[in-house]
Design a protein around this motif. Structure first.
Motif, PDB file in Angstrom:
ATOM      1  N   ARG A 116       0.808  -1.220   0.000  1.00 37.08           N
ATOM      2  CA  ARG A 116       0.000   0.000   0.000  1.00 37.08           C
ATOM      3  C   ARG A 116       0.841   1.269   0.000  1.00 37.08           C
ATOM      4  N   PHE A 117       2.161   1.151   0.162  1.00 33.85           N
ATOM      5  CA  PHE A 117       3.049   2.314   0.153  1.00 33.85           C
ATOM      6  C   PHE A 117       3.586   2.618  -1.234  1.00 33.85           C
ATOM      7  N   GLY A 118       3.208   1.817  -2.228  1.00 34.82           N
ATOM      8  CA  GLY A 118       3.677   2.036  -3.588  1.00 34.82           C
ATOM      9  C   GLY A 118       5.058   1.477  -3.860  1.00 34.82           C
ATOM     10  N   THR A 119       5.508   0.523  -3.047  1.00 38.25           N
ATOM     11  CA  THR A 119       6.797  -0.115  -3.302  1.00 38.25           C
ATOM     12  C   THR A 119       6.718  -0.836  -4.642  1.00 38.25           C
ATOM     13  N   PRO A 120       7.675  -0.585  -5.536  1.00 44.05           N
ATOM     14  CA  PRO A 120       7.591  -1.209  -6.857  1.00 44.05           C
ATOM     15  C   PRO A 120       7.747  -2.725  -6.795  1.00 44.05           C
ATOM     16  N   GLN A 121       7.386  -3.337  -7.864  1.00 40.80           N
ATOM     17  CA  GLN A 121       7.496  -4.782  -8.040  1.00 40.80           C
ATOM     18  C   GLN A 121       7.972  -5.006  -9.454  1.00 40.80           C
ATOM     19  N   SER A 122       8.811  -5.999  -9.674  1.00 42.44           N
ATOM     20  CA  SER A 122       9.263  -6.298 -11.029  1.00 42.44           C
ATOM     21  C   SER A 122       8.725  -7.646 -11.469  1.00 42.44           C
ATOM     22  N   GLU A 123       8.935  -7.950 -12.734  1.00 43.27           N
ATOM     23  CA  GLU A 123       8.500  -9.239 -13.268  1.00 43.27           C
ATOM     24  C   GLU A 123       9.311 -10.394 -12.682  1.00 43.27           C
ATOM     25  N   ALA A 124      10.401 -10.096 -11.990  1.00 41.84           N
ATOM     26  CA  ALA A 124      11.245 -11.130 -11.394  1.00 41.84           C
ATOM     27  C   ALA A 124      10.790 -11.530  -9.993  1.00 41.84           C
ATOM     28  N   MET A 125       9.725 -10.925  -9.488  1.00 44.92           N
ATOM     29  CA  MET A 125       9.287 -11.232  -8.118  1.00 44.92           C
ATOM     30  C   MET A 125       8.922 -12.706  -7.982  1.00 44.92           C
ATOM     31  N   HIS A 126       9.264 -13.248  -6.818  1.00 48.73           N
ATOM     32  CA  HIS A 126       8.956 -14.638  -6.470  1.00 48.73           C
ATOM     33  C   HIS A 126       8.369 -14.608  -5.061  1.00 48.73           C
ATOM     34  N   VAL A 127       7.171 -15.151  -4.902  1.00 47.75           N
ATOM     35  CA  VAL A 127       6.479 -15.139  -3.613  1.00 47.75           C
ATOM     36  C   VAL A 127       6.174 -16.581  -3.208  1.00 47.75           C
ATOM     37  N   VAL A 128       6.539 -16.923  -1.977  1.00 47.28           N
ATOM     38  CA  VAL A 128       6.204 -18.232  -1.414  1.00 47.28           C
ATOM     39  C   VAL A 128       5.331 -17.995  -0.186  1.00 47.28           C
ATOM     40  N   GLU A 129       4.150 -18.629  -0.168  1.00 49.71           N
ATOM     41  CA  GLU A 129       3.212 -18.515   0.948  1.00 49.71           C
ATOM     42  C   GLU A 129       3.114 -19.880   1.625  1.00 49.71           C
ATOM     43  N   ARG A 130       3.189 -19.876   2.940  1.00 53.34           N
ATOM     44  CA  ARG A 130       3.069 -21.112   3.718  1.00 53.34           C
ATOM     45  C   ARG A 130       1.863 -20.985   4.649  1.00 53.34           C
ATOM     46  N   TYR A 131       0.806 -21.760   4.377  1.00 51.68           N
ATOM     47  CA  TYR A 131      -0.447 -21.708   5.130  1.00 51.68           C
ATOM     48  C   TYR A 131      -0.486 -22.868   6.122  1.00 51.68           C
ATOM     49  N   ARG A 132      -0.795 -22.535   7.400  1.00 52.11           N
ATOM     50  CA  ARG A 132      -0.975 -23.597   8.399  1.00 52.11           C
ATOM     51  C   ARG A 132      -1.957 -23.124   9.452  1.00 52.11           C
ATOM     52  N   LEU A 133      -2.633 -24.080  10.077  1.00 51.63           N
ATOM     53  CA  LEU A 133      -3.570 -23.758  11.141  1.00 51.63           C
ATOM     54  C   LEU A 133      -2.804 -23.524  12.434  1.00 51.63           C
ATOM     55  N   ILE A 134      -3.255 -22.531  13.198  1.00 47.84           N
ATOM     56  CA  ILE A 134      -2.694 -22.250  14.515  1.00 47.84           C
ATOM     57  C   ILE A 134      -3.833 -22.135  15.514  1.00 47.84           C
ATOM     58  N   ASP A 135      -3.500 -22.186  16.778  1.00 44.52           N
ATOM     59  CA  ASP A 135      -4.481 -22.049  17.838  1.00 44.52           C
ATOM     60  C   ASP A 135      -5.066 -20.632  17.832  1.00 44.52           C
ATOM     61  N   ALA A 136      -6.351 -20.512  18.116  1.00 49.99           N
ATOM     62  CA  ALA A 136      -7.027 -19.212  18.124  1.00 49.99           C
ATOM     63  C   ALA A 136      -6.399 -18.252  19.138  1.00 49.99           C
ATOM     64  N   LYS A 137      -5.870 -18.772  20.247  1.00 44.62           N
ATOM     65  CA  LYS A 137      -5.235 -17.902  21.243  1.00 44.62           C
ATOM     66  C   LYS A 137      -3.971 -17.264  20.669  1.00 44.62           C
ATOM     67  N   GLU A 138      -3.207 -18.038  19.900  1.00 48.00           N
ATOM     68  CA  GLU A 138      -2.017 -17.483  19.246  1.00 48.00           C
ATOM     69  C   GLU A 138      -2.427 -16.412  18.231  1.00 48.00           C
ATOM     70  N   ALA A 139      -3.516 -16.662  17.524  1.00 47.47           N
ATOM     71  CA  ALA A 139      -4.020 -15.681  16.556  1.00 47.47           C
ATOM     72  C   ALA A 139      -4.481 -14.412  17.257  1.00 47.47           C
ATOM     73  N   GLN A 140      -5.160 -14.549  18.385  1.00 45.70           N
ATOM     74  CA  GLN A 140      -5.619 -13.367  19.125  1.00 45.70           C
ATOM     75  C   GLN A 140      -4.430 -12.547  19.611  1.00 45.70           C
ATOM     76  N   SER A 141      -3.374 -13.223  20.025  1.00 45.44           N
ATOM     77  CA  SER A 141      -2.167 -12.524  20.456  1.00 45.44           C
ATOM     78  C   SER A 141      -1.579 -11.704  19.300  1.00 45.44           C
ATOM     79  N   ALA A 142      -1.571 -12.284  18.095  1.00 48.16           N
ATOM     80  CA  ALA A 142      -1.083 -11.554  16.917  1.00 48.16           C
ATOM     81  C   ALA A 142      -1.970 -10.350  16.632  1.00 48.16           C
ATOM     82  N   LEU A 143      -3.283 -10.526  16.756  1.00 51.28           N
ATOM     83  CA  LEU A 143      -4.213  -9.428  16.523  1.00 51.28           C
ATOM     84  C   LEU A 143      -4.011  -8.314  17.545  1.00 51.28           C
ATOM     85  N   ASP A 144      -3.785  -8.685  18.804  1.00 49.59           N
ATOM     86  CA  ASP A 144      -3.543  -7.678  19.840  1.00 49.59           C
ATOM     87  C   ASP A 144      -2.258  -6.889  19.567  1.00 49.59           C
TER      88      ASP A 144
END
Length: 200
Positions: A116-144
């Motif tokens: 959202r800050f307008g940081t550029p991106q090139s055609e060479a970008m490579h993104v790896v996303e790792r999805y896993r379930l975590i405990d809701a309490k750990e998620a609430q801590s991240a939200l806090d």
């Protein structure tokens, strides 16, 4: 922060210019305000709600803003004659209980940015996303922690009956923009409200 050493000089100059333009009361063109395609990692910076649907050979991710739909092929490879697209070419595999999505092949639009800050991106970008379930309490801590930084916890209340949350760990590489790879985390909670779609 355009002085961040992870930005190459040309990228730092773009972020600085975009910051000054924004401070003058203007919106820096980005996929959201230009009704464009949200590619990773931008789609995580806008903090969209999403729904993942698993089919036999693919995962379809539906985002709640501007009818964004992402197709991720399971147990596949990037084609040799890859045709770049605005959302990139995404493939996925499971590593134990973690879903790993690998995306390359970005076709840049006039308003393509990494965040959202307008940081550029090139055609060479490579993104790896790792999805896993975590405990809701750990998620609430991240939200806090997030609320302590930005001053809000978001408009939708999490469903307290659901004991898990979804954590996404991103690794972003773009040798034309960044001096090194960087990582970030995004955590999704199941909410009580119905889907809240936004249309451009």
């Amino acid at each position: 922060d355009y002085t961040n050493p992870i930005l190459k000089p040309e990228a730092a100059a773009v972020v600085k210019k975009n910051g000054k333009y924004s401070e003058s009361g203007h919106d820096v063109p980005d996929p959201s305000n230009q009704c464009g395609v949200y590619s990773p990692p931008y789609l995580f910076s806008i903090q969209l709600g999403m729904r993942m649907l698993r089919w036999k050979d693919q995962i379809v991710i539906l985002y709640n803003q501007n009818s964004q739909v992402r197709h991720v092929r399971l147990n596949s490879t990037h084609p040799r004659d890859l045709k770049p697209t605005p959302m990139g070419d995404s493939i996925a595999r499971y590593e134990g209980d973690t879903l790993v999505i690998d995306t390359v092949g970005f076709k840049l639009q006039p308003y393509t940015v990494a965040d959202r800050f307008g940081t550029p991106q090139s055609e060479a970008m490579h993104v790896v996303e790792r999805y896993r379930l975590i405990d809701a309490k750990e998620a609430q801590s991240a939200l806090d922690r997030h609320a302590g930084v930005v001053g809000t916890t978001g408009p939708l209340a999490a469903d307290p009956a659901y004991p898990m949350a979804l954590r996404v760990e991103l690794t972003v590489e773009d040798p034309k923009v960044f001096t090194a790879p960087w990582t970030a985390n995004v955590t999704y909670r199941r909410v009580r409200a119905a889907d809240n779609e936004g249309v451009c």
